[in-house]
Design an enzyme around this catalytic site. Sequence first.
Site, PDB file in Angstrom:
ATOM      1  N   LYS A   1       0.864  -1.190   0.000  1.00 45.12           N
ATOM      2  CA  LYS A   1       0.000   0.000   0.000  1.00 45.12           C
ATOM      3  C   LYS A   1       0.896   1.234   0.000  1.00 45.12           C
ATOM      4  O   LYS A   1       1.889   1.299   0.725  1.00 45.12           O
ATOM      5  CB  LYS A   1      -0.888   0.012   1.247  1.00 45.12           C
ATOM      6  CG  LYS A   1      -1.677   1.296   1.495  1.00 45.12           C
ATOM      7  CD  LYS A   1      -2.820   1.471   0.514  1.00 45.12           C
ATOM      8  CE  LYS A   1      -3.650   2.727   0.829  1.00 45.12           C
ATOM      9  NZ  LYS A   1      -4.380   2.636   2.111  1.00 45.12           N
TER      10      LYS A   1
ATOM     11  N   ASP B   1     -13.032   1.100   3.712  1.00 47.70           N
ATOM     12  CA  ASP B   1     -12.081   1.962   4.410  1.00 47.70           C
ATOM     13  C   ASP B   1     -12.340   1.992   5.911  1.00 47.70           C
ATOM     14  O   ASP B   1     -12.038   2.970   6.581  1.00 47.70           O
ATOM     15  CB  ASP B   1     -12.070   3.390   3.850  1.00 47.70           C
ATOM     16  CG  ASP B   1     -10.759   4.114   4.136  1.00 47.70           C
ATOM     17  OD1 ASP B   1      -9.764   3.438   4.420  1.00 47.70           O
ATOM     18  OD2 ASP B   1     -10.727   5.360   4.081  1.00 47.70           O
TER      19      ASP B   1
ATOM     20  N   HIS C   1     -10.032   4.874  -3.464  1.00 46.37           N
ATOM     21  CA  HIS C   1     -10.849   6.085  -3.363  1.00 46.37           C
ATOM     22  C   HIS C   1     -11.087   6.716  -4.739  1.00 46.37           C
ATOM     23  O   HIS C   1     -12.184   6.621  -5.272  1.00 46.37           O
ATOM     24  CB  HIS C   1     -10.269   7.111  -2.385  1.00 46.37           C
ATOM     25  CG  HIS C   1      -9.733   6.532  -1.124  1.00 46.37           C
ATOM     26  ND1 HIS C   1     -10.490   5.733  -0.290  1.00 46.37           N
ATOM     27  CD2 HIS C   1      -8.495   6.590  -0.567  1.00 46.37           C
ATOM     28  CE1 HIS C   1      -9.754   5.339   0.735  1.00 46.37           C
ATOM     29  NE2 HIS C   1      -8.541   5.838   0.597  1.00 46.37           N
TER      30      HIS C   1
ATOM     31  N   HIS D   1      -3.552   4.833  -2.235  1.00 43.22           N
ATOM     32  CA  HIS D   1      -4.503   5.871  -1.829  1.00 43.22           C
ATOM     33  C   HIS D   1      -4.291   7.071  -2.750  1.00 43.22           C
ATOM     34  O   HIS D   1      -3.220   7.688  -2.724  1.00 43.22           O
ATOM     35  CB  HIS D   1      -4.243   6.276  -0.376  1.00 43.22           C
ATOM     36  CG  HIS D   1      -4.839   7.596  -0.001  1.00 43.22           C
ATOM     37  ND1 HIS D   1      -5.980   7.699   0.761  1.00 43.22           N
ATOM     38  CD2 HIS D   1      -4.471   8.877  -0.311  1.00 43.22           C
ATOM     39  CE1 HIS D   1      -6.290   8.981   0.907  1.00 43.22           C
ATOM     40  NE2 HIS D   1      -5.380   9.714   0.272  1.00 43.22           N
TER      41      HIS D   1
END
Length: 410
Positions: free
Chosen positions: A197, A327, A258, A238
């Site tokens: 991530k 999330d 997102h 992200h």
Amino acid sequence: MPSSENKTFTLKAAGLLDIDKGEVVRPGILKIQGDRIVGVGGKPEGDVVDLGDLILMPGLMDMEVNLLMGGRGEVAETGQMKDDPPLRMMRAVGNARRTLRAGFTTVRNLGLFVKTGGYLLDVALMKAIDAGWVDGPRIVPAGHAITPTGGHLDPTMFGAFAPHVLNLSVEEGLANGVDEIRRAVRHNIKHGAQVIKTCGSGGVLSHTGHAGAQHYSNEELRTIADEAHRRGLKVAAHTHGADAVRAVVEAGIDCIEHGFLIDDDVIELMVERGTWLVATTALADGMEVLEQATPELKAKAAEMFPKAKDSVLAAYKAGVKIAVGSDAPAIPHGKNALELVALVSRGLPELDVLRGATTLAAELIDADDRGRLAEGLLADVIAVPGNPLEDISVTQRVKYVMKGGKHFTG
């Protein structure tokens, strides 16, 4: 409840969701042996668990959670400094249990951004769950999120801490420049991360800069993708802003988390490159943490959230592959199905949303042993009080949960 490795038993219900055909088959007959499904339909075998009017479904999957954050007793403003790793692990056990009992049998834990001394707490939680010591979903852990100093996933950013408060190491994901990034990714992989991530842009809760501003340079983003891909791992980023999403996609990163501010041009690029989207669109209906936020952060949310509601539908219509992610804890742990309801409210069909939480999610994590109710697959099964193809909200009222042939209270 039956769960013998040597005996076949049967789940019997009013119906069974065939996720591939997009229909509910009646009645629902599912035969289980050990941790696997050994038959679908036909006559029941062995002991029968009669679930009455419920509808059987594959266990749901959430592709964006952080079980090590949020939950009972955490104070967002001071938790980063007060909560040590053992306390976080204890809290995470409760978060994992609530997530499983809500019907989510697999999750991606997308990136610690807490001080741990370099320990990968999500990997440890995965091992404890897999060993049967605690109850929880199957976890695909990311270890520490890789972020630049002052990036959205730098934990000192959320509290607007003064310099030298909560100093972080490369082994805790704070990495600047190509060499540090390679070291951070390698540390995660060495200690058990199964996905990486990273931080592609700012966010709603970033205290400085525009939410869509790109945080890593193009070279740094390419380094993250290169280092992970050479070791066979995918990368999730992200990212909100259209320009930042373009940079992330062109760097070869696999999944956008997102993407609230994506535009048609970037959506077209995502389709061309096969880049996934985990839209977390339920956040656009409000976040509990914003109740105590500064006026500046509330203004940022007021600008971004309406765009988020439109961008996910545009991405879906264009053909972007969308997997479900809540999330959590931005959505409370155990309330993960709010994301399915939100996606339908944006205009996505119930069947495609359900696939985003089952078969498509399984594809995203390269897991061919789950996501549908079929012979030979893991017996990850839930039961809901109605037809989810007609009323997606039944996923919020899971009445029965089975993971790997073991019964859990829904």
